[in-house]
Design a protein around this motif. Structure first.
Motif, PDB file in Angstrom:
ATOM      1  N   CYS A   1       0.664  -3.942  -8.899  1.00  0.00           N
ATOM      2  CA  CYS A   1      -0.018  -4.998  -8.153  1.00  0.00           C
ATOM      3  C   CYS A   1      -0.975  -5.750  -9.072  1.00  0.00           C
ATOM      4  O   CYS A   1      -1.774  -5.143  -9.785  1.00  0.00           O
ATOM      5  CB  CYS A   1      -0.767  -4.422  -6.955  1.00  0.00           C
ATOM      6  SG  CYS A   1      -1.578  -5.698  -5.960  1.00  0.00           S
TER       7      CYS A   1
ATOM      8  N   VAL B   1      -1.628  -0.526  -0.646  1.00  0.00           N
ATOM      9  CA  VAL B   1      -1.440  -0.743  -2.081  1.00  0.00           C
ATOM     10  C   VAL B   1      -2.027   0.421  -2.879  1.00  0.00           C
ATOM     11  O   VAL B   1      -1.408   0.927  -3.823  1.00  0.00           O
ATOM     12  CB  VAL B   1      -2.071  -2.076  -2.519  1.00  0.00           C
ATOM     13  CG1 VAL B   1      -2.108  -2.192  -4.042  1.00  0.00           C
ATOM     14  CG2 VAL B   1      -1.284  -3.249  -1.932  1.00  0.00           C
TER      15      VAL B   1
ATOM     16  N   VAL C   1      -2.922  -1.141 -10.412  1.00  0.00           N
ATOM     17  CA  VAL C   1      -3.473  -2.297  -9.703  1.00  0.00           C
ATOM     18  C   VAL C   1      -4.568  -2.889 -10.579  1.00  0.00           C
ATOM     19  O   VAL C   1      -5.401  -2.151 -11.121  1.00  0.00           O
ATOM     20  CB  VAL C   1      -4.079  -1.904  -8.335  1.00  0.00           C
ATOM     21  CG1 VAL C   1      -4.548  -3.142  -7.581  1.00  0.00           C
ATOM     22  CG2 VAL C   1      -3.103  -1.087  -7.501  1.00  0.00           C
TER      23      VAL C   1
END
Length: 241
Positions: free
Chosen positions: A32, A50, A57
């Motif tokens: 992400c 997420v 991320v």
């Protein structure tokens, strides 16, 4: 190994769930590129999903705004109102998680960054051909995945010269070339296509493909209106703008 590469979810839970369902049988892991929050009415559930599923991320400008790392005067009035609303609706654990995110990460032979690998904290947009081509000196990996503009695009450099394409990106990775790929936006596309966008990166076939996924736009719009967020943020979802 296959990765789903997501960016700019912006609190749109309906779009995120549709993308995760589409990627379930196509990808082995998730990456992400930030802006999980902002604009949409479900920031907390999007952060939870997420955070639970992604291998890596990185932070976007909306994460920095929500945790107080970016002055809200940087935003237009709609984004500022959404950031203020999001601050009020995230629990302390979500805020701490977002505050701890780095600006860049490396996975396999790819650099992950929200905006640009060159001074990522400046939140520059890679939009035109020259924007991306000027950024290759700022990273050492073969690939760089970006978001931020909400529009899929690809830049590449190699012995045969530079290349640039915008739109429905499908890339066969050639030996001796380097690439920057904008994966588009899951939760707020701005290329006149309201469907969610994300990229599939297949290390075995050496392919990167941007996929478009329909989702329940009406439900996402209704949640924005019910939350008291600016009506503009709901209307733009249907227009993909």
């Amino acid at each position: 190994m296959r990765y789903a590469v997501l960016s700019d979810i912006h609190g749109n839970l309906e779009a995120l769930r549709a993308v995760l369902a589409d990627a379930a049988d196509r990808a082995d892991d998730l990456l992400c590129l930030g802006d999980v929050v902002g604009y949409g009415a479900d920031p907390g559930p999007c952060v939870d999903l997420v955070g639970a599923r992604a291998r890596a991320v990185v932070a976007g400008n909306h994460e920095h705004a929500v945790v107080g790392r970016l002055d809200l005067t940087w935003f237009n009035r709609y984004a500022r109102a959404a950031a203020e609303w999001t601050r009020e609706h995230l629990d302390p654990d979500c805020v701490a998680y977002l505050d701890a995110l780095a600006l860049t990460a490396a996975v396999e032979d790819a650099t992950l960054v929200h905006a640009s690998p060159r001074q990522p904290q400046e939140w520059d947009y890679l939009v035109a051909a020259e924007d991306g081509l000027a950024a290759f000196a700022a990273f050492d990996t073969r690939l760089c995945f970006v978001g931020h503009s909400h529009v899929p695009a690809m830049w590449s450099l190699g012995s045969s010269g530079p290349d640039y394409a915008r739109g429905e990106v499908s890339v066969s990775l050639d030996a001796g070339r380097r690439y920057i790929v904008n994966v588009g936006s899951v939760g707020q596309p701005r290329d006149r296509d309201p469907r969610a966008a994300y990229a599939l990166w297949d290390l075995d076939t050496r392919q990167i493909t941007v996929r478009r996924v329909p989702y329940d736009v009406a439900a996402a719009r209704a949640k924005i209106e019910e939350a008291g967020l600016p009506r503009f943020l709901a209307d733009r979802l249907a227009a993909g703008a």
